[in-house]
Design a protein around this motif. Sequence first.
Motif, short mmCIF file in Angstrom:
data_model
loop_
_atom_site.label_atom_id
_atom_site.label_comp_id
_atom_site.label_asym_id
_atom_site.label_seq_id
_atom_site.Cartn_x
_atom_site.Cartn_y
_atom_site.Cartn_z
N TYR A 42 91.46 -25.14 -39.53
CA TYR A 42 91.98 -26.12 -38.59
C TYR A 42 90.82 -26.98 -38.10
N ILE A 43 90.92 -28.27 -38.33
CA ILE A 43 89.85 -29.20 -38.01
C ILE A 43 90.32 -30.15 -36.93
N MET A 44 89.58 -30.19 -35.82
CA MET A 44 89.96 -31.07 -34.72
C MET A 44 88.81 -32.03 -34.42
N ALA A 45 89.10 -33.33 -34.50
CA ALA A 45 88.16 -34.35 -34.05
C ALA A 45 88.34 -34.56 -32.56
N ASP A 46 87.37 -35.17 -31.92
CA ASP A 46 87.37 -35.34 -30.48
C ASP A 46 87.45 -36.82 -30.12
N ASP A 47 88.58 -37.25 -29.60
CA ASP A 47 88.80 -38.63 -29.16
C ASP A 47 88.88 -39.63 -30.31
N LEU A 48 89.20 -39.17 -31.48
CA LEU A 48 89.41 -40.05 -32.63
C LEU A 48 90.74 -40.77 -32.46
N GLY A 49 90.77 -42.07 -32.73
CA GLY A 49 91.99 -42.84 -32.58
C GLY A 49 92.92 -42.73 -33.77
N TYR A 50 94.16 -43.15 -33.57
CA TYR A 50 95.22 -43.02 -34.58
C TYR A 50 94.87 -43.71 -35.89
N SER A 51 94.21 -44.87 -35.83
CA SER A 51 93.98 -45.65 -37.06
C SER A 51 92.53 -45.65 -37.50
N ASP A 52 91.72 -44.70 -37.06
CA ASP A 52 90.29 -44.74 -37.38
C ASP A 52 89.99 -44.33 -38.82
N ILE A 53 90.78 -43.44 -39.41
CA ILE A 53 90.45 -42.94 -40.74
C ILE A 53 91.20 -43.74 -41.81
N GLY A 54 90.66 -43.73 -43.02
CA GLY A 54 91.21 -44.56 -44.09
C GLY A 54 92.66 -44.27 -44.41
N ALA A 55 93.05 -43.00 -44.40
CA ALA A 55 94.42 -42.64 -44.74
C ALA A 55 95.42 -43.18 -43.73
N TYR A 419 82.15 -46.81 -26.02
CA TYR A 419 82.51 -48.08 -26.63
C TYR A 419 83.57 -48.85 -25.86
N GLY A 420 84.11 -48.28 -24.80
CA GLY A 420 84.94 -49.03 -23.88
C GLY A 420 86.39 -49.20 -24.28
N LEU A 421 87.12 -49.87 -23.41
CA LEU A 421 88.57 -49.99 -23.52
C LEU A 421 89.01 -50.77 -24.75
N ARG A 422 88.39 -51.91 -25.02
CA ARG A 422 88.91 -52.77 -26.09
C ARG A 422 88.72 -52.16 -27.47
N TRP A 423 87.59 -51.52 -27.74
CA TRP A 423 87.45 -50.85 -29.04
C TRP A 423 88.39 -49.65 -29.12
N ALA A 424 88.64 -48.99 -27.98
CA ALA A 424 89.60 -47.89 -27.99
C ALA A 424 90.99 -48.39 -28.35
N GLU A 425 91.35 -49.60 -27.89
CA GLU A 425 92.63 -50.19 -28.28
C GLU A 425 92.67 -50.43 -29.79
N VAL A 426 91.54 -50.79 -30.38
CA VAL A 426 91.48 -50.95 -31.84
C VAL A 426 91.73 -49.60 -32.50
N SER A 427 91.07 -48.55 -32.01
CA SER A 427 91.26 -47.22 -32.58
C SER A 427 92.69 -46.73 -32.42
N ALA A 428 93.35 -47.11 -31.33
CA ALA A 428 94.71 -46.68 -31.05
C ALA A 428 95.77 -47.49 -31.79
N ALA A 429 95.36 -48.55 -32.48
CA ALA A 429 96.33 -49.41 -33.17
C ALA A 429 97.25 -48.57 -34.05
N VAL A 443 98.71 -40.35 -26.76
CA VAL A 443 99.16 -39.01 -27.17
C VAL A 443 99.56 -38.91 -28.63
N SER A 444 99.44 -39.99 -29.39
CA SER A 444 99.74 -39.93 -30.83
C SER A 444 98.43 -39.88 -31.61
N THR A 445 98.32 -38.93 -32.52
CA THR A 445 97.09 -38.79 -33.29
C THR A 445 97.43 -38.62 -34.77
N PRO A 446 96.47 -38.92 -35.65
CA PRO A 446 96.70 -38.64 -37.06
C PRO A 446 96.81 -37.15 -37.30
N LEU A 447 97.68 -36.74 -38.22
CA LEU A 447 97.78 -35.34 -38.61
C LEU A 447 97.90 -35.28 -40.13
#
Length: 619
Positions: A42-55, A419-429, A443-447
Motif C-alpha cells: 500500500y503506497i500513500m503519497a502526501d498531499d498529491l493532487g488528483y491530476s498530478d500523475i501521468g495516468a 507552492y500556495g493556493l493557485r498551484w494547488a488548484e492546478v493539482s486538484a484539477a 477529498v478526491s484523490t487518484p487511486l
Amino acid sequence: MTPIPHRLALAAVAATLLASCGPVRAPVGETAVAARRPNILYIMADDLGYSDIGAFGGEIETPNLDALAREGRLLTNHHTGTVCAITRAMLISGTDHHLVGEGTMGEPRDERKGLPGYEGYLNESALSVAQLLQDGGYHTYMAGKWHIGSGREGKGKTPDAWGFERSYALLPGAARNHFGGEAPDAKNYTEDGRFVQPGPGFYSTDFYTRKLIEYIDSKRGDGKPFFAYAAYTSPHWPLQVPEPWLSKYKGRYDAGYDAVRLARIERMKKLGILPAGFQPYAGLPETLTRSPATPNSGTPQAKYVNAINGAPQGYVDHGPGRVAKRWSSLTPLEKKAQARYMEIYAGMVDNLDHNIGLLIRHLKEIGEYDNTFIMFQSDNGAEGWPVDGGADPKATDEANAAPEVFAKLGTDQVKRIQYGLRWAEVSAAPFRNVKGSAHEGGVSTPLIVRQPGGRGQGANVDVKDATYVTDNTATFLALAGITPPNQPAPADIDPATGRDRNAGKVVYKGRNVYPVTGTSLLPLLAGSQAAPRGLPLADESYGRGYVFSTDGRWKAVWMEPPQGPVDGHWQLFDLRTDRAENHDVSAQHPKVVAGLVAQWKRYMTAVGGVEPLRPAGFY
C-alpha cells in the motif's frame, strides 16, 4: 459559550453503528484465497493532487505509476478525509475518524478538547488493520509518516504498538527538513518504537524506500506473506528534492497556472478520465485584497456561522478572506518564484515515482511481484496552504526570487517553501478547492490498484461508484481471507446517562473497539457492483461537512464564510452533471438539501461528531 448540543455520548452513538452496519465479512466467493495468500503493498503519497500523475492527466513524468495503471485499475471516484491524520486514522482503523480519536487533526484547540473521539491520536477504541493482518499470519512493515500518535503522549502511540512488526516512522504531520535536518534533542522519528535520528545521506522518499526493502528482505525466506505500508511524505512541504530532479523541470511552468491546468484537463479527456463535455472548475475568483472579518469576530459577542446555525438563526460572524491572485496579476519576480515552486514540486513527484519504481523492481527481482496486490493513492487533496496566511504573498515571493535565495530553493535548508493556493488548484484539477475543503478537490484523490498476477489487466475508468479510504482496509482483510472481529462487546452502562458505552463495539483481545465499516473493493474490481456501505459517505472536519446521497447523485457541502456562502447555507451539487461543483443548486432543490442535512446530522450523532462553535479550516 458552551458547545453546540449536537453530540450524544458514544454509548448511544455506537448503537447506531452496529444496528446499521454490523460486522464486515467478505462475501462468499469474494476472496477465493489462493494456496499462497497475496502480499499487499500500500503506497500513500502526501498531499498529491488528483491530476498530478501521468495516468490522471498530469505533465509530471511518472512512468512507473503509469505502467502500474496500465496493468491494473483506475478508480476515479475515490475519497479520503480532508487532511492527512484524519485519512490515516480511517485507513488503519477501517472506520470513521471521530470514533477512533482523530475527530480533528491532532488535539483540538477549541471547546471540543477533551471530548471522546478528539484525543488527537489513535485511541483504544480502534482496531488496527496491521494487527489483524499480523494475527492472520502476515508480516507487517511500515516506513514513512504516521501522524496518528506520538511518543510524547506516552507509550502505545507509535506503529509498533498497532501491529507493525517493523517500522520507521515520522511521528508528526510534516518533516522539518526532507533531508533529515533535526535538532539534537528532537523526537520526531522512531524505529520499532525507539526514538532515532536520520543519519547522513537521508532524503525522506529515498530512505523510506530503502528501509521498506530492508524489512521485506529480512523475513523473505519463511514463506509468510507481507503487508508493506509505504507512507511517503512527498510531495508535502517543505519543497525539497535532490538532483537531478531539482533541475529537471526548469522552465516547464513559466506559462502559469491556467495554461498548465487546462492542458491537464485536455489530457484527462483524451485518457477518458473525464467525459468530453466535462465543465471543470475554473479556480477561485481573483481577490487582490483580503475581505474583512465581521466586526464581532474575535470577540466574546461573536456568533459564528456554522453548519447548524446560519443567518436565519442570527449567526453571522466569520473571519477574514484571503488574497488569491491570477498569474496575470503577478509581478515578474513573483512569477519567477511561483514557477520555481512548481518546478520543485514536480521534481518531488517525479522522485516519488522513481522510488515506487524501485519498490516494484525489487518485488520483481525477488519473485514476489506477481503475487502482490498493489494500491496507490494520495492521503487527501493538494496542499493549498496560503504562503502568508491569506495575506498578499508578494513580499515573500519577491524575496525568494532574489538571486542568493532563489539559488538555494529546494535544497537542504531549513527555510520552508510551499507552492500556495493557485498551484494547488492546478493539482486538484478539474475539481473545486483543495486540501482541508469538503469539496471534491479536497477529498478526491487518484487511486490505482494492481491485482496479483495482473488479473483484470487494462485500465478500467470507473466514474460511477464512489469509494472511500475505509474501503481500503476492508479490501486488505478480504484479500487475506480475514474476517474482522464481530463478537458484540458486553454492555457498559453509564450511571449518569443510562446509555451503554459499548454499544456498537466488538471485542478484540480484551478491548472493546469499533468494527470495520468500510466495504471491500474486490467485487468492484472484478466488475460487479460494490456492496452496501456500512456508514454513509459523509464527513466533518474543522466544522466543514459533506454528505452524498445514497444513489451518488447529490452532494451537500458546508464551508464557513467567506470561503463558503456568507449566509451559511449548505451548497448542493448534482454530481451526475457537475462533479466539479460549479453550480450550487440548493435553491432549486430545498427538499433534497433538507434531507441530506438531516442525514449528515444522523451521521454526526452516529460517530460522536461535534460541530465547533467557530468553524475554521486547519490553515
